[in-house]
Design a protein around this motif. Sequence first.
Motif, short mmCIF file in Angstrom:
data_model
loop_
_atom_site.label_atom_id
_atom_site.label_comp_id
_atom_site.label_asym_id
_atom_site.label_seq_id
_atom_site.Cartn_x
_atom_site.Cartn_y
_atom_site.Cartn_z
N CYS A 147 -7.91 -6.56 -6.03
CA CYS A 147 -6.55 -6.09 -6.33
C CYS A 147 -6.47 -5.48 -7.72
O CYS A 147 -5.72 -4.51 -7.93
CB CYS A 147 -5.56 -7.25 -6.21
SG CYS A 147 -5.18 -7.73 -4.51
N GLN A 198 -5.15 -1.82 -8.18
CA GLN A 198 -3.93 -1.60 -8.96
C GLN A 198 -4.17 -0.62 -10.11
O GLN A 198 -3.33 0.23 -10.40
CB GLN A 198 -3.42 -2.93 -9.51
CG GLN A 198 -1.98 -2.90 -10.01
CD GLN A 198 -1.87 -2.73 -11.51
OE1 GLN A 198 -2.79 -3.06 -12.26
NE2 GLN A 198 -0.75 -2.22 -11.98
N TRP A 258 2.47 -11.08 -4.26
CA TRP A 258 2.80 -10.62 -2.90
C TRP A 258 4.00 -9.68 -2.90
O TRP A 258 3.98 -8.63 -2.26
CB TRP A 258 3.07 -11.83 -2.00
CG TRP A 258 1.85 -12.68 -1.80
CD1 TRP A 258 0.55 -12.29 -1.91
CD2 TRP A 258 1.82 -14.07 -1.46
NE1 TRP A 258 -0.31 -13.34 -1.67
CE2 TRP A 258 0.45 -14.46 -1.38
CE3 TRP A 258 2.79 -15.03 -1.21
CZ2 TRP A 258 0.06 -15.75 -1.07
CZ3 TRP A 258 2.40 -16.33 -0.90
CH2 TRP A 258 1.06 -16.67 -0.82
N TRP A 263 2.99 -6.23 -4.50
CA TRP A 263 2.26 -5.30 -3.63
C TRP A 263 3.16 -4.74 -2.54
O TRP A 263 3.01 -3.57 -2.14
CB TRP A 263 1.03 -5.98 -3.03
CG TRP A 263 -0.14 -5.97 -3.95
CD1 TRP A 263 -0.68 -7.03 -4.62
CD2 TRP A 263 -0.91 -4.83 -4.34
NE1 TRP A 263 -1.73 -6.63 -5.39
CE2 TRP A 263 -1.91 -5.28 -5.25
CE3 TRP A 263 -0.86 -3.48 -4.02
CZ2 TRP A 263 -2.84 -4.43 -5.83
CZ3 TRP A 263 -1.80 -2.62 -4.60
CH2 TRP A 263 -2.76 -3.09 -5.49
N THR A 281 5.11 -2.07 -4.30
CA THR A 281 4.21 -0.96 -4.63
C THR A 281 3.90 -0.12 -3.40
O THR A 281 3.84 1.12 -3.47
CB THR A 281 2.90 -1.51 -5.23
OG1 THR A 281 3.20 -2.19 -6.46
CG2 THR A 281 1.92 -0.38 -5.54
N LEU A 282 3.69 -0.77 -2.26
CA LEU A 282 3.42 -0.04 -1.02
C LEU A 282 4.60 0.85 -0.65
O LEU A 282 4.43 2.04 -0.35
CB LEU A 282 3.12 -1.03 0.10
CG LEU A 282 2.92 -0.43 1.50
CD1 LEU A 282 1.78 0.57 1.51
CD2 LEU A 282 2.68 -1.53 2.53
N HIS A 317 4.51 -2.09 -10.06
CA HIS A 317 3.39 -2.30 -10.98
C HIS A 317 3.72 -3.36 -12.03
O HIS A 317 2.83 -4.07 -12.49
CB HIS A 317 3.02 -0.98 -11.66
CG HIS A 317 2.28 -0.03 -10.77
ND1 HIS A 317 1.05 -0.33 -10.23
CD2 HIS A 317 2.61 1.20 -10.29
CE1 HIS A 317 0.64 0.67 -9.47
NE2 HIS A 317 1.57 1.61 -9.50
N VAL A 344 2.91 -6.69 -10.33
CA VAL A 344 1.48 -6.91 -10.09
C VAL A 344 0.71 -7.03 -11.40
O VAL A 344 -0.18 -7.88 -11.55
CB VAL A 344 0.89 -5.77 -9.24
CG1 VAL A 344 -0.61 -5.93 -9.08
CG2 VAL A 344 1.57 -5.72 -7.87
N ALA A 349 -2.59 1.37 -1.47
CA ALA A 349 -1.60 0.30 -1.69
C ALA A 349 -1.58 -0.67 -0.52
O ALA A 349 -1.44 -1.89 -0.71
CB ALA A 349 -0.22 0.92 -1.89
N GLY A 401 -4.52 -2.90 -0.95
CA GLY A 401 -4.24 -3.89 -1.98
C GLY A 401 -3.33 -4.99 -1.49
O GLY A 401 -3.54 -6.18 -1.78
N GLY A 402 -2.31 -4.62 -0.71
CA GLY A 402 -1.42 -5.64 -0.15
C GLY A 402 -2.15 -6.57 0.79
O GLY A 402 -1.91 -7.79 0.79
N SER A 405 -4.24 -8.96 -1.22
CA SER A 405 -3.44 -9.96 -1.93
C SER A 405 -3.09 -11.15 -1.04
O SER A 405 -2.82 -12.25 -1.55
CB SER A 405 -2.15 -9.32 -2.46
OG SER A 405 -1.25 -9.02 -1.41
#
Length: 397
Positions: free
Chosen positions: A155, A159, A218, A221, A224-225, A254, A257, A364, A367-368, A371
């Motif tokens: 992550c 990020q 959580w 992300w 962010t998504l 951001h 995260v 993204a 990354g989610g 996470s």
Amino acid sequence: MTDIVPLRQRPTYNGIIQMAWALGTITGPLIGGLFAEHSTWRWVFYINFPFCGIGLVMVPLVVRLHAERASLKERLLYVDWTGGALFIASTCSFLIGTTWGGAQYAWDSWRTLVPIVLGVGGIIGTLCWERYGARNPFIRLWLFKNHYAIAAYVCAILQGLLMFCELYYLPIYLLSVRSLSPTLTGVGLTPITGALLPTSVLVGALMTRLGRYTWAIWSGWAVTLVATALLILLSTSTPTYGWALLFVPVGLGHGLVLMSLNFCVQALADTKDVAYAAAMYTFLRTFGMCIGVAVGGTVFQNRLLHYLTTSPMHLPNPESVARNAEGFIAVLKALPVGSAERRGYEEAYAESFRNVFEVLTGVAALGGLASVFIGHASMDRELDSEHVLQRGGEGSN
């Protein structure tokens, strides 16, 4: 900070540093834009010297730590020079290949493939050296001891990739598609930094109070998504209030995260490895930033070349424009406003940015997903450090 502040209190103290960083982050793009527009661009670099000088003087005067230190020779021998050289050379080789691919040379060209293959092989060789050959490895592989830690560091890379790629290409969007001046482009980033920094400070305070970080990772992300997906909506006709509102969720995501991941990796590490975990987080996030610029540049240049080549307006010199997309912005702004040629270039740029943000939306999502595998670890642990703060000539913890 890992040496003098207990883990549970670290997010709050880091929030204080974030507030100092806020001043520079918000004013930096604006000052840089003013230099670029009204003076020589070299002042963007000259302005750093007085601040470096202030830091050089203040650190030895203010940061007074006491710990047993080995001799200079022993410290130089302690550095993993071989591992560092292998890693720098291999990552540079990989980035060169990915940057050249499809823009400078074809993807199947040996000029593209050789640097990529050497880079991947070098990174594998670096990891082998760190595992079996290095006496004091600079990449401490034991930090990746379980799937919680691995997911957290993945992550961190993603990020860094997302944040730096967005902060790099959103100003180019404002300069090219929206035709803003460098100064106004700096102002245009304020919705991102204005949301990111207060969010980071607030998250730090809440983590100190609650003693938990997974909620921030959580939710960060998830935001962010959504925020990255919304950037796909940016076009030649997006009004000022539209792109300003789209920038705000980017900063919120951001901010959540950035702070939570930093202290997540410290909580997951053994007490003796907390400082190494903090350094590894920064290192991998910075590595992700480098990858982000390379990935974004490759996608943007390749798609820009495609749109320029297939444009019904038969725009001139598509290959030259795609290779020097940032430099061509000055030429683009000099074209008559409303002309068919200018509209053609702006539409090609806008479509290319859309493709970049589509790729970043996939990053993204990855990354989610990563996470989800991050679990909770207690932030309540006693400080264990050989460093001691000195006050008035006396040492105190």
